[in-house]
Design a protein around this motif. Structure first.
Motif, PDB file in Angstrom:
ATOM      1  N   ILE A 186       0.835  -1.201   0.000  1.00  0.00           N
ATOM      2  CA  ILE A 186       0.000   0.000   0.000  1.00  0.00           C
ATOM      3  C   ILE A 186       0.872   1.254   0.000  1.00  0.00           C
ATOM      4  O   ILE A 186       0.480   2.291  -0.549  1.00  0.00           O
ATOM      5  CB  ILE A 186      -0.945  -0.008   1.207  1.00  0.00           C
ATOM      6  CG1 ILE A 186      -1.859  -1.227   1.136  1.00  0.00           C
ATOM      7  CG2 ILE A 186      -1.784   1.258   1.269  1.00  0.00           C
ATOM      8  CD1 ILE A 186      -2.703  -1.291  -0.129  1.00  0.00           C
ATOM      9  N   LYS A 187       2.067   1.163   0.573  1.00  0.00           N
ATOM     10  CA  LYS A 187       2.987   2.308   0.589  1.00  0.00           C
ATOM     11  C   LYS A 187       3.334   2.745  -0.838  1.00  0.00           C
ATOM     12  O   LYS A 187       3.537   3.934  -1.100  1.00  0.00           O
ATOM     13  CB  LYS A 187       4.257   1.918   1.342  1.00  0.00           C
ATOM     14  CG  LYS A 187       5.225   3.053   1.575  1.00  0.00           C
ATOM     15  CD  LYS A 187       4.777   3.915   2.730  1.00  0.00           C
ATOM     16  CE  LYS A 187       5.859   4.918   3.118  1.00  0.00           C
ATOM     17  NZ  LYS A 187       5.430   5.774   4.244  1.00  0.00           N
ATOM     18  N   GLU A 188       3.372   1.803  -1.758  1.00  0.00           N
ATOM     19  CA  GLU A 188       3.718   2.118  -3.138  1.00  0.00           C
ATOM     20  C   GLU A 188       2.673   3.002  -3.819  1.00  0.00           C
ATOM     21  O   GLU A 188       2.987   3.710  -4.768  1.00  0.00           O
ATOM     22  CB  GLU A 188       3.889   0.821  -3.930  1.00  0.00           C
ATOM     23  CG  GLU A 188       5.042  -0.050  -3.439  1.00  0.00           C
ATOM     24  CD  GLU A 188       5.098  -1.379  -4.170  1.00  0.00           C
ATOM     25  OE1 GLU A 188       4.215  -1.600  -5.032  1.00  0.00           O
ATOM     26  OE2 GLU A 188       6.004  -2.187  -3.881  1.00  0.00           O
ATOM     27  N   VAL A 189       1.431   2.941  -3.369  1.00  0.00           N
ATOM     28  CA  VAL A 189       0.357   3.712  -4.011  1.00  0.00           C
ATOM     29  C   VAL A 189      -0.227   4.748  -3.049  1.00  0.00           C
ATOM     30  O   VAL A 189      -1.360   5.180  -3.196  1.00  0.00           O
ATOM     31  CB  VAL A 189      -0.753   2.764  -4.509  1.00  0.00           C
ATOM     32  CG1 VAL A 189      -0.257   1.907  -5.656  1.00  0.00           C
ATOM     33  CG2 VAL A 189      -1.290   1.897  -3.375  1.00  0.00           C
ATOM     34  N   GLU A 190       0.559   5.156  -2.076  1.00  0.00           N
ATOM     35  CA  GLU A 190       0.063   6.109  -1.078  1.00  0.00           C
ATOM     36  C   GLU A 190      -0.350   7.438  -1.718  1.00  0.00           C
ATOM     37  O   GLU A 190      -1.437   7.965  -1.448  1.00  0.00           O
ATOM     38  CB  GLU A 190       1.135   6.362  -0.009  1.00  0.00           C
ATOM     39  CG  GLU A 190       0.704   7.406   1.015  1.00  0.00           C
ATOM     40  CD  GLU A 190       1.847   7.807   1.936  1.00  0.00           C
ATOM     41  OE1 GLU A 190       1.637   8.727   2.754  1.00  0.00           O
ATOM     42  OE2 GLU A 190       2.949   7.210   1.831  1.00  0.00           O
ATOM     43  N   GLU A 191       0.521   7.986  -2.565  1.00  0.00           N
ATOM     44  CA  GLU A 191       0.216   9.287  -3.170  1.00  0.00           C
ATOM     45  C   GLU A 191      -1.026   9.203  -4.063  1.00  0.00           C
ATOM     46  O   GLU A 191      -1.847  10.121  -4.102  1.00  0.00           O
ATOM     47  CB  GLU A 191       1.426   9.782  -3.971  1.00  0.00           C
ATOM     48  CG  GLU A 191       2.627  10.127  -3.117  1.00  0.00           C
ATOM     49  CD  GLU A 191       2.301  11.185  -2.074  1.00  0.00           C
ATOM     50  OE1 GLU A 191       1.536  12.125  -2.399  1.00  0.00           O
ATOM     51  OE2 GLU A 191       2.798  11.083  -0.942  1.00  0.00           O
ATOM     52  N   LYS A 192      -1.166   8.104  -4.767  1.00  0.00           N
ATOM     53  CA  LYS A 192      -2.350   7.919  -5.606  1.00  0.00           C
ATOM     54  C   LYS A 192      -3.612   7.861  -4.753  1.00  0.00           C
ATOM     55  O   LYS A 192      -4.661   8.411  -5.131  1.00  0.00           O
ATOM     56  CB  LYS A 192      -2.203   6.637  -6.421  1.00  0.00           C
ATOM     57  CG  LYS A 192      -3.355   6.361  -7.371  1.00  0.00           C
ATOM     58  CD  LYS A 192      -3.143   5.079  -8.150  1.00  0.00           C
ATOM     59  CE  LYS A 192      -4.340   4.776  -9.065  1.00  0.00           C
ATOM     60  NZ  LYS A 192      -4.146   3.493  -9.795  1.00  0.00           N
ATOM     61  N   SER A 205       2.660   9.726   6.742  1.00  0.00           N
ATOM     62  CA  SER A 205       2.687   8.600   5.816  1.00  0.00           C
ATOM     63  C   SER A 205       2.364   7.280   6.503  1.00  0.00           C
ATOM     64  O   SER A 205       1.543   6.487   6.014  1.00  0.00           O
ATOM     65  CB  SER A 205       4.060   8.522   5.148  1.00  0.00           C
ATOM     66  OG  SER A 205       4.128   7.416   4.269  1.00  0.00           O
ATOM     67  N   ASN A 206       2.981   7.029   7.654  1.00  0.00           N
ATOM     68  CA  ASN A 206       2.751   5.754   8.339  1.00  0.00           C
ATOM     69  C   ASN A 206       1.307   5.615   8.813  1.00  0.00           C
ATOM     70  O   ASN A 206       0.698   4.547   8.702  1.00  0.00           O
ATOM     71  CB  ASN A 206       3.718   5.617   9.523  1.00  0.00           C
ATOM     72  CG  ASN A 206       5.160   5.435   9.073  1.00  0.00           C
ATOM     73  OD1 ASN A 206       5.419   5.044   7.930  1.00  0.00           O
ATOM     74  ND2 ASN A 206       6.097   5.726   9.955  1.00  0.00           N
ATOM     75  N   GLU A 207       0.759   6.690   9.346  1.00  0.00           N
ATOM     76  CA  GLU A 207      -0.622   6.647   9.829  1.00  0.00           C
ATOM     77  C   GLU A 207      -1.586   6.407   8.681  1.00  0.00           C
ATOM     78  O   GLU A 207      -2.554   5.641   8.810  1.00  0.00           O
ATOM     79  CB  GLU A 207      -0.966   7.958  10.537  1.00  0.00           C
ATOM     80  CG  GLU A 207      -0.227   8.176  11.840  1.00  0.00           C
ATOM     81  CD  GLU A 207      -0.484   9.553  12.433  1.00  0.00           C
ATOM     82  OE1 GLU A 207      -0.173   9.752  13.616  1.00  0.00           O
ATOM     83  OE2 GLU A 207      -0.990  10.428  11.692  1.00  0.00           O
ATOM     84  N   PHE A 208      -1.352   7.059   7.562  1.00  0.00           N
ATOM     85  CA  PHE A 208      -2.250   6.928   6.426  1.00  0.00           C
ATOM     86  C   PHE A 208      -2.215   5.511   5.851  1.00  0.00           C
ATOM     87  O   PHE A 208      -3.261   4.914   5.569  1.00  0.00           O
ATOM     88  CB  PHE A 208      -1.858   7.956   5.355  1.00  0.00           C
ATOM     89  CG  PHE A 208      -2.813   8.038   4.206  1.00  0.00           C
ATOM     90  CD1 PHE A 208      -4.052   8.642   4.337  1.00  0.00           C
ATOM     91  CD2 PHE A 208      -2.481   7.508   2.966  1.00  0.00           C
ATOM     92  CE1 PHE A 208      -4.939   8.721   3.284  1.00  0.00           C
ATOM     93  CE2 PHE A 208      -3.355   7.576   1.895  1.00  0.00           C
ATOM     94  CZ  PHE A 208      -4.583   8.185   2.058  1.00  0.00           C
TER      95      PHE A 208
END
Length: 553
Positions: A186-192, A205-208
């Motif tokens: 999921i970290k790979e698509v966080e910005e998306k 970032s970690n919380e999201f």
């Protein structure tokens, strides 16, 4: 008072005074060169008055040209008088610039093509002033479970967090996976994922990422449990959440709210990790339709279930099922809405926004009046019939008969329709077909009598307390909606109904039928009277003719 008679001494005194003032103000001006120059005519006037007072004390009359000449001899260039820059003003300007930068970032985030999960506009959300407005507000706010960042961490929703961790633990145990696999994916698509939400998200970032994984696995467990049974997923039959009880209906209502959504591609990604096929698509969309099936405002089950096989077979074979006709869904609300319109009007972007960008778009009730209410149409001779189809929006009008499919109204219908309307109002790349249907029904229903007659015709079935509550529900759904009847898929049908309504002969015929032929006994009486009058007329004619040819002697 000391009189000064030496003109040269006084001139050098004035030169020294000017030099001191110049040094005092040039240095601060260099330090605060970014501040604005101000017009200070009053201090200059006070300075000239001081010069004149000194000259008067020395009994010297020096003209203005002579003063300038003396100053020039001292190689002094006097600039316009400036105030010292105020540090408070400096901080004020910086604060405004920071707010403008935030506004620029909001504009960039709001213009993203990926934006699809919106906050409910205040114009649609109730004012919270009590009564019906509070009820409208609750229709947009989850009461049990929060999904996504908008309502994350709210106190009344924290009880469900521990159940989310139970579901995540169950997934990891069943699939024999480490949680790091899900977090990294999921970290790979966080910005998306962040781009799908409106405005900046106040989570690091970690919380999201943790929130997306936790909420996503919880949702998938609910979907799969409803599809194949929670017992198959190793949950207890008396589990407080993962058990088919009335509690599930409340969770379904929370999960269909626009502010309580997760991007569908996040769920696809998590499902791919669980089934071992990262590229799979379509399984989650099918689970969405099965999970939210009880919320469909139609009770015609056969046509809805004809294309639904058991999900465990398709999931076991990783079937590429796409219930959206090869169109990727955005989230639950989008998938559910398009499933309702799956054979209806084709979803096309609202190009009218470009054609009519100069027009002021505000809520105008005059532009929302499509047709007259049921009682008025009935008086004009228009008949109402129930249409046998599960597509509740598919309305037809032929030969004076308005055919409307049956619709089921229950306690969750209001929240469902309000969130579907909000999505159509906010997301400009979808049609307004649900809004068009509801405004059409709002026009039809003005009173409890209208609801009663539609119920008599089999068009409306409701579990509300009274017909008046149903009428109030439809009248409040589109109260602040921006809508133009020309953009409705029902505009042509409405024009046909209005033309039929405006023909006087239809109204006269309906009035005659209503007043004299409204029941079988009235028809029998009319026929009997007509027959008697006809027989009497024939008898009178016979005796008149007979008397003429056979006069009495």
């Amino acid at each position: 008072m000391v009189a000064v008679f030496n003109k040269e001494l006084l001139s050098w005194y004035l030169i020294t005074l000017k030099l001191k003032e110049t040094v005092e103000f040039v240095i601060p001006q260099a330090q605060y060169s970014h501040t604005c120059h101000r017009n200070l005519d009053i201090p200059q006037q006070e300075h000239h008055q001081e010069q004149q007072r000194l000259l008067d004390q020395g009994n010297i009359s020096i003209k203005e040209e002579e003063q300038q000449q003396l100053l020039d001899q001292g190689n002094i260039s006097i600039k316009e008088h400036h105030h010292h820059p105020d540090p408070a003003d400096h901080q004020w300007v910086i604060s405004i610039r920071e707010k403008l930068e935030v506004a620029r970032q909001d504009e960039v985030a709001g213009s993203s093509a990926k934006l699809c999960i919106y906050r409910i506009p205040k114009s649609l959300r109730g004012g919270g002033g009590g009564g019906d407005q509070d009820q409208d507000h609750k229709a947009y706010v989850p009461q049990i479970v929060s999904l996504g960042p908008y309502h994350h961490g709210k106190k009344r929703l924290r009880d469900m967090e521990r159940h989310k961790y139970r579901s995540l633990r169950q997934v990891l145990k069943r699939c024999n996976h480490d949680v790091k696999l899900y977090l990294n994916s999921i970290k790979e698509v966080e910005e998306k994922a962040r781009a799908c939400y409106e405005g900046p998200i106040a989570m690091n970032s970690n919380e999201f990422v943790e929130m997306l994984v936790l909420d996503g696995c919880f949702i998938l467990e609910l979907f799969r449990g409803v599809a194949i049974g929670f017992k198959q997923l190793d949950y207890s039959h008396n589990d407080p959440v993962f058990a088919m009880r009335g509690f599930m209906h409340s969770i379904q209502r929370d999960m269909i709210m626009l502010e309580n959504q997760l991007p569908l591609f996040i769920l696809d990604r998590l499902m791919g990790l669980q089934v071992g096929d990262p590229l799979q698509k379509g399984i989650v969309a099918k689970l969405v339709l099965r999970f939210f099936d009880p919320l469909v405002p139609s009770d015609d089950q056969p046509s809805r279930n004809s294309d639904r096989n058991k999900l465990e077979c398709s999931m076991g074979q990783h079937a590429k099922f796409d219930p959206l006709d090869d169109q990727s869904g955005l989230h639950f609300v989008d998938v559910f809405r398009r499933s309702l319109l799956r054979t209806g009007p084709q979803p096309t972007p609202r190009i009218w926004l470009k054609r009519r960008s100069h027009a002021v778009r505000v809520a105008d009730k005059r532009r929302q009046q499509l047709i007259h209410c049921v009682m008025e149409l009935k008086e004009a001779g228009i008949k109402f019939r129930r249409r046998n189809t599960d597509r509740f929006w598919d309305i037809k009008f032929e030969n004076g008969v308005l055919q409307i499919p049956r619709i089921l109204i229950h306690d969750g219908t209001k929240s469902l329709f309000l969130n579907l309307i909000a999505f159509e109002q906010c997301h400009l790349d979808c049609t307004n077909d649900i809004t068009s249907y509801l405004i059409f029904m709002d026009n039809l229903i003005n009173s409890p009598e209208d609801v009663c007659y539609l119920h008599y015709c089999g068009i409306i079935e409701h579990w509300m307390g009274s017909d008046g509550e149903v009428a109030d529900l439809f009248n409040r759904l589109c109260q602040e909606v921006v809508f133009d009847m020309n953009e409705s898929y029902l505009s042509q049908l409405s024009a046909q109904v209005n033309r039929y309504y405006n023909q006087r002969w239809n109204a006269w015929r309906a009035s005659l039928k209503h007043n004299y032929f409204n029941n079988p006994w009235a028809i029998i009486s009319f026929v009997a009277i007509a027959v008697v009058l006809l027989l009497l007329t024939l008898a009178q004619t016979f005796y008149s003719v007979y008397g003429y040819y056979n006069p009495r002697s």
